[in-house]
Design a protein around this motif. Sequence first.
Motif, short mmCIF file in Angstrom:
data_model
loop_
_atom_site.label_atom_id
_atom_site.label_comp_id
_atom_site.label_asym_id
_atom_site.label_seq_id
_atom_site.Cartn_x
_atom_site.Cartn_y
_atom_site.Cartn_z
N GLY A 8 0.82 -1.20 0.00
CA GLY A 8 0.00 0.00 0.00
C GLY A 8 0.86 1.26 0.00
N VAL A 9 0.47 2.22 -0.81
CA VAL A 9 1.24 3.45 -0.96
C VAL A 9 0.31 4.66 -0.91
CG1 VAL A 9 3.09 2.38 -2.31
CG2 VAL A 9 1.08 3.34 -3.48
N PRO A 10 0.84 5.88 -0.77
CA PRO A 10 -0.02 7.06 -0.86
C PRO A 10 -0.71 7.12 -2.22
CG PRO A 10 2.10 7.65 0.08
CD PRO A 10 2.23 6.24 -0.41
N ILE A 11 -2.00 7.40 -2.21
CA ILE A 11 -2.76 7.49 -3.45
C ILE A 11 -3.09 8.95 -3.73
CG2 ILE A 11 -4.89 6.84 -4.62
CD1 ILE A 11 -4.91 4.28 -2.95
N ILE A 12 -2.52 9.46 -4.80
CA ILE A 12 -2.70 10.85 -5.18
C ILE A 12 -3.36 10.85 -6.56
CG2 ILE A 12 -1.58 13.10 -5.48
CD1 ILE A 12 0.91 11.73 -4.08
N VAL A 13 -4.57 11.34 -6.64
CA VAL A 13 -5.29 11.31 -7.92
C VAL A 13 -5.82 12.68 -8.32
CG1 VAL A 13 -5.94 8.86 -7.77
CG2 VAL A 13 -7.43 10.60 -6.75
N THR A 31 0.43 9.83 3.63
CA THR A 31 -0.37 8.80 4.31
C THR A 31 -0.51 7.60 3.39
OG1 THR A 31 -1.63 10.45 5.55
CG2 THR A 31 -2.59 8.26 5.35
N ARG A 32 0.01 6.48 3.84
CA ARG A 32 -0.08 5.26 3.03
C ARG A 32 -1.49 4.68 3.10
NH1 ARG A 32 4.62 0.96 4.22
NH2 ARG A 32 3.58 0.02 2.42
N LYS A 33 -1.99 4.29 1.95
CA LYS A 33 -3.21 3.51 1.89
C LYS A 33 -2.85 2.03 1.97
CE LYS A 33 -5.95 7.04 1.27
NZ LYS A 33 -6.92 7.45 2.31
N THR A 34 -3.83 1.19 2.15
CA THR A 34 -3.57 -0.25 2.21
C THR A 34 -3.34 -0.81 0.81
OG1 THR A 34 -5.89 -0.87 1.99
CG2 THR A 34 -5.08 -0.42 4.23
N LYS A 35 -2.84 -2.00 0.77
CA LYS A 35 -2.67 -2.70 -0.50
C LYS A 35 -4.01 -2.86 -1.21
CE LYS A 35 -0.80 -7.12 -2.25
NZ LYS A 35 -0.14 -8.38 -1.81
N VAL A 36 -5.04 -3.19 -0.46
CA VAL A 36 -6.38 -3.36 -1.04
C VAL A 36 -6.86 -2.04 -1.63
CG1 VAL A 36 -8.81 -3.81 -0.49
CG2 VAL A 36 -7.01 -5.29 0.46
N GLY A 84 8.27 13.43 7.84
CA GLY A 84 8.23 13.59 9.29
C GLY A 84 7.79 12.31 9.97
N ASN A 85 8.19 11.17 9.38
CA ASN A 85 7.87 9.83 9.88
C ASN A 85 6.37 9.50 9.79
OD1 ASN A 85 10.52 8.91 10.60
ND2 ASN A 85 10.45 10.32 12.34
N ARG A 86 5.65 10.25 8.99
CA ARG A 86 4.24 9.91 8.78
C ARG A 86 4.11 8.66 7.90
NH1 ARG A 86 4.54 15.43 8.90
NH2 ARG A 86 3.13 16.48 10.37
N LEU A 87 5.03 8.50 6.95
CA LEU A 87 5.03 7.29 6.13
C LEU A 87 5.59 6.15 6.97
CD1 LEU A 87 6.33 8.51 2.64
CD2 LEU A 87 4.03 7.73 3.21
N SER A 88 4.88 5.07 7.07
CA SER A 88 5.33 3.92 7.84
C SER A 88 6.22 3.02 6.99
CB SER A 88 4.13 3.12 8.36
OG SER A 88 3.34 2.66 7.27
N GLN A 89 7.20 2.39 7.62
CA GLN A 89 8.11 1.49 6.93
C GLN A 89 7.54 0.08 6.88
OE1 GLN A 89 10.09 0.54 4.64
NE2 GLN A 89 11.79 1.87 5.32
N ASN A 90 7.85 -0.65 5.83
CA ASN A 90 7.45 -2.04 5.75
C ASN A 90 8.21 -2.87 6.78
OD1 ASN A 90 5.55 -1.83 3.66
ND2 ASN A 90 7.16 -1.86 2.09
#
Length: 482
Positions: free
Chosen positions: A157-162, A179-184, A473-479
């Motif tokens: 899951g990654v940030p979705i920008i549309v 903000t990461r979205k889920t894989k789904v 700023g650590n908002r993106l979470s690491q795998n």
Amino acid sequence: MNLKYSTLALLFFLFISCENDLNVAQQDAQTEKDFLNNPENAVQLINGIYNKQLDYNMYSFSWIGITSITSDDADKGSSLSDTGADKHKMDNLTFDAGDISFQDVWNGRYEGIYRANNAIYYLDLLAIDASLKNRLIGEAKFLRALFYFDLVRCFGGVPIIVDKIDINNNDLINQVVYTRKTKVETYAQIETDLLDAIEKLPLKGQYGAQDFGRASKGAAQALLAKAYLYQQKWQEAYNLSGDVIGSSQYSLLPNYAHVWREVGENGMESIYEVQAALTNGLRDYTNVQGPRGTPDLGWGFNTPSTNLESAYEPGDVRKNATILYRNAGSLWDGFPTSSAWNNPRYNYKVYQSQLAESWNGDKGNTAKNLRILKYSDILLIRAEAAFQLGFTSEALVRVNEIRNRAGLTNLTSITLQAIYKERRLEMAMEHDRWFDLVRTGQAPTAMAAAGKTFIVGTHELFPIPTTEIIRSGNRLSQNFGY
């Protein structure tokens, strides 16, 4: 660190370069009304997205590293001392979040997504023919879905920008860009874009000569079928691949070796490929993988492994069409091979002929197209989905179509492992192997057989680039595991 110097800031500066690429006249030379009523400007907006695919951070060294050198199909190649920055770590599965390859792949796709978002935004404003506008929006959505498909396969899951983003709106940037979205959710966006693209795009054969190579309805259907396959949506993958097969727009080329040569570009087997030209070529894709030594044809990376070499059956024509041997004497165009080349094997599919194909002496900027979606891929998707649904007779027929072109006898029964094997050999060195191993659960065993250690629970995904996490700023979470 100022949040404006983030992925979004990078994309803002990209839009400036995008406008330059497109040669859109400056606003002091034309009114806003003139711009909004000129259909050529609309086409150029979309061409800017296509042009992004030629850049180094799209399909060149970094993409080759994380999709091929990681797998059992290939070794790092080149020389022992030349690591290619981090390609030795890709080969050994010892990569980490600070490696440049992941940053390149992340940046390249989001730069493409930014261009697509801006194109869709401005297309909505353009007062042009509705059918042309619809088609161009369909092309932009296909390309955006393709970029997100690469991202979700690599990172989950990654940030979705549309939408077109205001880079001065920090709250929105934090909510969307960081903000990461889920894989789904990421796959859902891919599906949404492709379903709309299918409705808007013409068939391949309905394009005029001046538009040959643009995304088509079949391309959107093929990519959606593949996205369904990755999600194990077997019925949907079966149906969509069937639509492509039933469209009568595609078939296998009689000669497997022609698929990746200039003679096969945009041919009957091609569903979608990156269009390259001598004046606007694919940056360093062939150069990275060309034979290294004397005479020097490239950097010598991504060499076919002995593991791949031994996987072919006797008589399989795909072997000698995929593996370039330095002791072969001469290549298909008569160019002599050399015992002074560093490695015994190279990727034949990327060989750019200086004697029989378009060539201007620039190894780093070649006119060789890159195949992204092929008809043989669709046959294999149909076969795998059919098998999973219990339609083993059709799965057998599709696999035998592939085998017959390869010069092999028909199988009389079919197993899932047989389908996986045909997929590997048909698509060898074409950037699918790593993802296929992960999605089918074969990765731990296959990597062990290749002398590599696949860490279950970690290596299913690549790490989010460290620089992106810091910028967020650590908002993106690491795998997990990185």
